[in-house]
Design a protein around this motif. Sequence first.
Motif, PDB file in Angstrom:
ATOM      1  N   LYS A  82       8.029  -6.379  -2.442  1.00 52.22           N
ATOM      2  CA  LYS A  82       7.682  -5.276  -3.120  1.00 52.22           C
ATOM      3  C   LYS A  82       6.027  -5.368  -3.765  1.00 52.22           C
ATOM      4  CE  LYS A  82       9.159  -2.837  -7.173  1.00 52.22           C
ATOM      5  NZ  LYS A  82      10.318  -2.526  -8.216  1.00 52.22           N
ATOM      6  N   ALA A  83       5.880  -6.565  -4.033  1.00 53.70           N
ATOM      7  CA  ALA A  83       4.641  -6.821  -4.785  1.00 53.70           C
ATOM      8  C   ALA A  83       3.466  -6.463  -3.898  1.00 53.70           C
ATOM      9  CB  ALA A  83       4.609  -8.088  -5.303  1.00 53.70           C
ATOM     10  N   LYS A  84       3.724  -6.941  -2.709  1.00 52.28           N
ATOM     11  CA  LYS A  84       2.785  -6.898  -1.364  1.00 52.28           C
ATOM     12  C   LYS A  84       2.487  -5.463  -1.052  1.00 52.28           C
ATOM     13  CE  LYS A  84       3.165 -11.478   0.610  1.00 52.28           C
ATOM     14  NZ  LYS A  84       3.298 -12.479   1.763  1.00 52.28           N
ATOM     15  N   LEU A  85       3.770  -4.808  -0.835  1.00 50.93           N
ATOM     16  CA  LEU A  85       3.577  -3.057  -0.806  1.00 50.93           C
ATOM     17  C   LEU A  85       2.850  -2.428  -1.756  1.00 50.93           C
ATOM     18  CD1 LEU A  85       4.686  -0.609   1.030  1.00 50.93           C
ATOM     19  CD2 LEU A  85       6.627  -0.714  -0.376  1.00 50.93           C
ATOM     20  N   LEU A  86       2.944  -2.702  -3.064  1.00 52.10           N
ATOM     21  CA  LEU A  86       2.233  -2.109  -4.040  1.00 52.10           C
ATOM     22  C   LEU A  86       0.920  -2.236  -3.977  1.00 52.10           C
ATOM     23  CD1 LEU A  86       4.818  -2.182  -6.956  1.00 52.10           C
ATOM     24  CD2 LEU A  86       4.402  -0.481  -5.686  1.00 52.10           C
ATOM     25  N   ASN A 115      10.301   6.723  -4.741  1.00 51.86           N
ATOM     26  CA  ASN A 115      11.075   6.101  -5.588  1.00 51.86           C
ATOM     27  C   ASN A 115      10.542   4.656  -5.915  1.00 51.86           C
ATOM     28  OD1 ASN A 115      13.141   4.606  -7.367  1.00 51.86           O
ATOM     29  ND2 ASN A 115      14.693   4.805  -5.305  1.00 51.86           N
ATOM     30  N   PRO A 116       9.653   4.787  -6.909  1.00 57.33           N
ATOM     31  CA  PRO A 116       8.722   3.430  -7.408  1.00 57.33           C
ATOM     32  C   PRO A 116       9.541   2.430  -7.736  1.00 57.33           C
ATOM     33  CG  PRO A 116       7.859   5.596  -8.588  1.00 57.33           C
ATOM     34  CD  PRO A 116       9.242   5.953  -7.978  1.00 57.33           C
ATOM     35  N   ASP A 117      10.768   2.711  -8.214  1.00 57.92           N
ATOM     36  CA  ASP A 117      11.516   1.608  -8.731  1.00 57.92           C
ATOM     37  C   ASP A 117      12.218   0.624  -7.636  1.00 57.92           C
ATOM     38  OD1 ASP A 117      11.052   1.953 -11.417  1.00 57.92           O
ATOM     39  OD2 ASP A 117      12.790   3.215 -11.445  1.00 57.92           O
ATOM     40  N   GLU A 118      12.528   1.462  -6.547  1.00 58.84           N
ATOM     41  CA  GLU A 118      12.831   0.838  -5.264  1.00 58.84           C
ATOM     42  C   GLU A 118      12.262   1.419  -3.888  1.00 58.84           C
ATOM     43  OE1 GLU A 118      17.188   1.006  -5.301  1.00 58.84           O
ATOM     44  OE2 GLU A 118      17.627  -0.143  -6.674  1.00 58.84           O
ATOM     45  N   PRO A 119      11.055   1.115  -3.854  1.00 60.64           N
ATOM     46  CA  PRO A 119      10.331   1.757  -2.901  1.00 60.64           C
ATOM     47  C   PRO A 119      10.648   1.881  -1.237  1.00 60.64           C
ATOM     48  CG  PRO A 119       9.175  -0.365  -3.355  1.00 60.64           C
ATOM     49  CD  PRO A 119      10.466  -0.193  -4.317  1.00 60.64           C
ATOM     50  N   PHE A 120      11.525   0.830  -1.013  1.00 59.13           N
ATOM     51  CA  PHE A 120      12.049   0.856   0.344  1.00 59.13           C
ATOM     52  C   PHE A 120      13.219   1.650   0.515  1.00 59.13           C
ATOM     53  CE2 PHE A 120       9.933  -3.608  -0.381  1.00 59.13           C
ATOM     54  CZ  PHE A 120       9.093  -3.312   0.606  1.00 59.13           C
TER      55      PHE A 120
END
Length: 347
Positions: A82-86, A115-120
Amino acid sequence: MQANFIEPAPVELSLPSVGDAEKRVRTLERAMEKHGPVNMLAIEQYAECEERLDSMKVEFKQLQTRRTNLVDITEQLESQRKAKLLKVLTKVNENFKKSYELLSDGGKGELYLENPDEPFKGGLELWAKPKGKSSKVNRLQLSGGEQSMAALALIFAIQDYDPSPFYYFDEVDQNLDAINAERIAEMCRKRSKQAQFLMVTLRKVSLRLADHHIGITHGGDGCSRRIVDFDRERAIQLSEIESAKDNPLDERISAIALEKQIEANTDMPTVPEPLPPPKSLGGLLNFTEAEDDEVEGPISGLIERANELTEDIDERREVADAIRSIDSDESVKAVEAIHSDEHGEDN
């Protein structure tokens, strides 16, 4: 040594009678029959099962420990992903804002997660506002050319973050006006220093800025062929003619003059005239001419037959018209006779 003997029963003990004892024995035998045969290895099997149960308890504790470790690792990986995706999305979003501003001459664009909290568990949305339009405009409300510009801006934004060795564009500027097509061509030209761009296009500005040209034409038989002697200047002139067909009258006049100038150019290779049959064929020429005569024979017969049918149809039409005229004259006379009879009766 002590002698083995049976001690007598106490005096106060009352023994059952023989009949009661036999009845009790039969009851116990029936109870034993209900239980079935006795497993003599039950004690050993019980010990084995107890040992297996103890080992399974140990394995269960190990599995619980491993599960806890796997859950921790999964949470760490999910957090890192998630950190790398953001992080990547932030960089690409910055590049997209710059690219879209250049391509749209002052427009604004942005990328955001559903869905910013759960981007996947959600998708990626693109917001683009061309210059002069409202900020509430939706991506689906953009025109085809505006959507193409936004998509190309996203491609260039991704290229800035993670460049590819080459890019292939298939008529991406086909639905764009001349100004936007020129912006796309200039940006591809500028970025061609870091990557190779292959573009299928009919726009003159793209042809003018390209380093190499490969001419492709339609052969008329469903196959495309390469133009060996490709003339860049002629291709640009033809593109100007096609683009000027929908322009005002003065541009149309200049395009017609340019077209005449191209037609007067005799330097371009042309298709040669067909060669006559070689004399070495000899008698085969007569055979070829005979075959041509045989082919023309049925065709001429069909033409004569068609002419005869046409004459028959014309004759039948004339006869039908004559019959209609006679019938109409007789009906008129009959009506006049009826009117004359009615007048005579009245008198």
